[in-house]
Design a protein around this motif. Structure first.
Motif, PDB file in Angstrom:
ATOM      1  N   ARG A  46       0.821  -1.219   0.000  1.00  0.00           N
ATOM      2  CA  ARG A  46       0.000   0.000   0.000  1.00  0.00           C
ATOM      3  C   ARG A  46       0.854   1.268   0.000  1.00  0.00           C
ATOM      4  NH1 ARG A  46      -5.235   0.505   1.173  1.00  0.00           N
ATOM      5  NH2 ARG A  46      -5.233  -1.597   2.100  1.00  0.00           N
ATOM      6  N   PHE A  47       1.903   1.297   0.831  1.00  0.00           N
ATOM      7  CA  PHE A  47       2.737   2.502   0.901  1.00  0.00           C
ATOM      8  C   PHE A  47       3.317   2.841  -0.464  1.00  0.00           C
ATOM      9  CE2 PHE A  47       7.016   4.349   1.335  1.00  0.00           C
ATOM     10  CZ  PHE A  47       6.697   5.545   1.963  1.00  0.00           C
ATOM     11  N   LEU A  48       3.931   1.866  -1.127  1.00  0.00           N
ATOM     12  CA  LEU A  48       4.546   2.132  -2.420  1.00  0.00           C
ATOM     13  C   LEU A  48       3.507   2.576  -3.448  1.00  0.00           C
ATOM     14  CD1 LEU A  48       7.034   2.152  -4.248  1.00  0.00           C
ATOM     15  CD2 LEU A  48       6.584  -0.250  -4.759  1.00  0.00           C
ATOM     16  N   LEU A  49       2.371   1.918  -3.481  1.00  0.00           N
ATOM     17  CA  LEU A  49       1.335   2.283  -4.445  1.00  0.00           C
ATOM     18  C   LEU A  49       0.814   3.694  -4.190  1.00  0.00           C
ATOM     19  CD1 LEU A  49      -0.573  -1.109  -4.570  1.00  0.00           C
ATOM     20  CD2 LEU A  49       0.734  -0.094  -6.440  1.00  0.00           C
ATOM     21  N   GLU A  50       0.718   4.081  -2.922  1.00  0.00           N
ATOM     22  CA  GLU A  50       0.271   5.433  -2.615  1.00  0.00           C
ATOM     23  C   GLU A  50       1.341   6.464  -2.940  1.00  0.00           C
ATOM     24  OE1 GLU A  50      -1.306   5.562   1.364  1.00  0.00           O
ATOM     25  OE2 GLU A  50      -3.063   4.345   0.820  1.00  0.00           O
ATOM     26  N   THR A  52       7.491 -10.334  -6.490  1.00  0.00           N
ATOM     27  CA  THR A  52       7.803  -9.107  -7.225  1.00  0.00           C
ATOM     28  C   THR A  52       7.110  -9.074  -8.573  1.00  0.00           C
ATOM     29  OG1 THR A  52       9.941  -9.112  -6.088  1.00  0.00           O
ATOM     30  CG2 THR A  52       9.686  -7.583  -7.911  1.00  0.00           C
ATOM     31  N   VAL A  53       6.974 -10.217  -9.222  1.00  0.00           N
ATOM     32  CA  VAL A  53       6.196 -10.257 -10.467  1.00  0.00           C
ATOM     33  C   VAL A  53       4.763  -9.814 -10.190  1.00  0.00           C
ATOM     34  CG1 VAL A  53       5.178 -11.794 -12.194  1.00  0.00           C
ATOM     35  CG2 VAL A  53       7.620 -11.968 -11.662  1.00  0.00           C
ATOM     36  N   ARG A  97       6.497 -11.593 -17.781  1.00  0.00           N
ATOM     37  CA  ARG A  97       5.354 -12.089 -17.014  1.00  0.00           C
ATOM     38  C   ARG A  97       4.460 -10.980 -16.467  1.00  0.00           C
ATOM     39  NH1 ARG A  97       7.893 -15.957 -12.699  1.00  0.00           N
ATOM     40  NH2 ARG A  97       5.696 -16.082 -12.098  1.00  0.00           N
ATOM     41  N   ALA A  98       5.013  -9.768 -16.358  1.00  0.00           N
ATOM     42  CA  ALA A  98       4.208  -8.664 -15.826  1.00  0.00           C
ATOM     43  C   ALA A  98       3.820  -7.663 -16.907  1.00  0.00           C
ATOM     44  CB  ALA A  98       4.956  -7.960 -14.699  1.00  0.00           C
ATOM     45  N   LEU A 117       1.677  -2.603 -10.466  1.00  0.00           N
ATOM     46  CA  LEU A 117       2.216  -1.306 -10.883  1.00  0.00           C
ATOM     47  C   LEU A 117       1.914  -1.040 -12.354  1.00  0.00           C
ATOM     48  CD1 LEU A 117       5.620  -1.459  -8.987  1.00  0.00           C
ATOM     49  CD2 LEU A 117       3.725   0.098  -8.491  1.00  0.00           C
ATOM     50  N   ALA A 118       2.047  -2.081 -13.175  1.00  0.00           N
ATOM     51  CA  ALA A 118       1.737  -1.916 -14.599  1.00  0.00           C
ATOM     52  C   ALA A 118       0.266  -1.569 -14.795  1.00  0.00           C
ATOM     53  CB  ALA A 118       2.099  -3.190 -15.360  1.00  0.00           C
ATOM     54  N   ALA A 119      -0.603  -2.204 -14.007  1.00  0.00           N
ATOM     55  CA  ALA A 119      -2.040  -1.999 -14.163  1.00  0.00           C
ATOM     56  C   ALA A 119      -2.473  -0.581 -13.802  1.00  0.00           C
ATOM     57  CB  ALA A 119      -2.807  -3.005 -13.306  1.00  0.00           C
ATOM     58  N   THR A 120      -1.680   0.130 -13.001  1.00  0.00           N
ATOM     59  CA  THR A 120      -2.035   1.507 -12.668  1.00  0.00           C
ATOM     60  C   THR A 120      -1.920   2.439 -13.871  1.00  0.00           C
ATOM     61  OG1 THR A 120       0.209   2.212 -12.038  1.00  0.00           O
ATOM     62  CG2 THR A 120      -1.141   1.167 -10.322  1.00  0.00           C
TER      63      THR A 120
END
Length: 357
Positions: free
Chosen positions: A209-213, A247-248, A293-294, A254-257
């Motif tokens: 959550r922290f990284l995504l925010e 990590t994948v 893969r991501a 992260l890609a989906a954002t």
């Protein structure tokens, strides 16, 4: 012969680099109160003039308490911003795209510079209390970090956004969020260092959550036409820590954002018990796995020193760019040497043509 992919331009959003060679962020531990100086200017200027496509600053910290050492670079006031603007300008003048990595050291803050031993600095000797997701020291004997409250987490996310805004105004064209090597972003991600039971801990969703925010807040200040990268430690190299599978999964999120353009694939740093099988290219499989893969571009880093090795990595689709540290620290003109080795005309400044490169 066709030009090797390593020396073909690469584009991220509106930004095009002349080749796929990237000068990796490399801490110089030569600032005072977060403020860099002519050392930083000549260091980065030489590597831009040396032909790399993208040149990153070292880890540039979002607060004083977030610095690794008392001599780390910062970008959290106007004086810092003026120097960083000079750095962006000298990199651009050298023909490279200026990139900046922004960071918070978390529980690894308040350390000596490496050539003084790199050990934690006691409070009695001018150290400070580090901040972390949980009150777990990075190494035995270090000052216990203070576990962040929810409000303090929000404040730090705001610091990342403010630093991104200053980086934009300073003229940088690529921004990278440091989420690796045991620093704050990574220490939230890893179960080794995050023992929280609130919204920022627990399962992978909570720990990410922290990284995504941070990504979302930074994107609020970083223009949509400019690329945003994230550096991740793809494996903790310790039992119970993050694996490439974890990590994948994170890279997919992260890609989906739609906000992140590349994953800079490193590893380790969260545990002093790690065992890393270090050899040339040992982290390249991480970049390859995430890329395929991501579904997101990746950068490969880690003891890549030879031109043919760097060329093979991008030619075979194992990564989109290669990031060099030690090799280009030793040889600012590594890209010229690589071009010559691969039969490509070197992009040498006119002032250096007499060198016969």
């Amino acid at each position: 012969m066709s030009t090797p992919l390593l020396f073909q331009p690469v584009r991220f959003r509106s930004v095009t680099a002349r080749n796929r060679i990237v000068v990796s962020p490399m801490c110089q531990y030569s600032a005072n109160d977060g403020l860099g100086n002519d050392w930083h200017v000549q260091h980065l200027g030489a590597r831009a003039a040396g032909g790399a496509g993208i040149v990153f600053t070292e880890a540039t910290h979002v607060s004083a308490v977030g610095r690794i050492t008392p001599h780390c670079l910062g970008l959290y006031n106007a004086e810092h911003q003026a120097l960083l603007g000079r750095l962006a300008g000298v990199i651009t003048q050298g023909g490279s795209v200026p990139g900046i990595q922004i960071a918070h050291a978390g529980r690894k803050a308040s350390s000596q510079v490496p050539w003084q031993g790199g050990k934690p600095i006691p409070l009695s000797e001018g150290g400070w209390v580090p901040l972390a997701p949980s009150a777990l020291p990075s190494v035995p004997g270090a000052t216990d970090p203070r576990a962040l409250s929810g409000g303090e987490i929000g404040d730090i996310i705001g610091q990342f956004a403010a630093t991104a805004a200053m980086a934009r105004e300073a003229g940088f064209k690529i921004l990278e969020i440091h989420g690796a090597h045991g620093y704050l972003g990574h220490s939230f991600l890893s179960p080794v260092s995050n023992r929280r039971n609130d919204a920022y801990g627990g399962d992978a969703d909570g720990r990410s959550r922290f990284l995504l925010e941070v990504v979302e807040a930074v994107r609020g200040e970083w223009p949509s036409e400019l690329p945003l990268w994230v550096r991740l430690s793809c494996s903790d190299w310790v039992a119970g820590g993050l694996t490439i599978e974890d990590t994948v999964a994170l890279a997919r999120r992260l890609a989906a954002t739609g906000q992140v353009d590349l994953i800079d694939c490193s590893s380790g740093g969260v545990s002093h018990e790690q065992t890393i099988p270090s050899h040339p290219g040992y982290q390249v499989p991480f970049a390859e796995a995430i890329r395929h893969r991501a579904g997101i571009a990746t950068g490969a880093v880690g003891l890549i020193t030879e031109p043919t090795h760097a060329a093979e990595i991008v030619a075979n689709g194992r990564a989109d760019v290669v990031l060099l540290a030690r090799a280009i620290l030793a040889d600012p003109g590594w890209a010229w040497r690589a071009a010559r080795a691969l039969g490509v005309p070197a992009d040498v400044p006119s002032q250096y043509l007499r060198a016969g490169l």
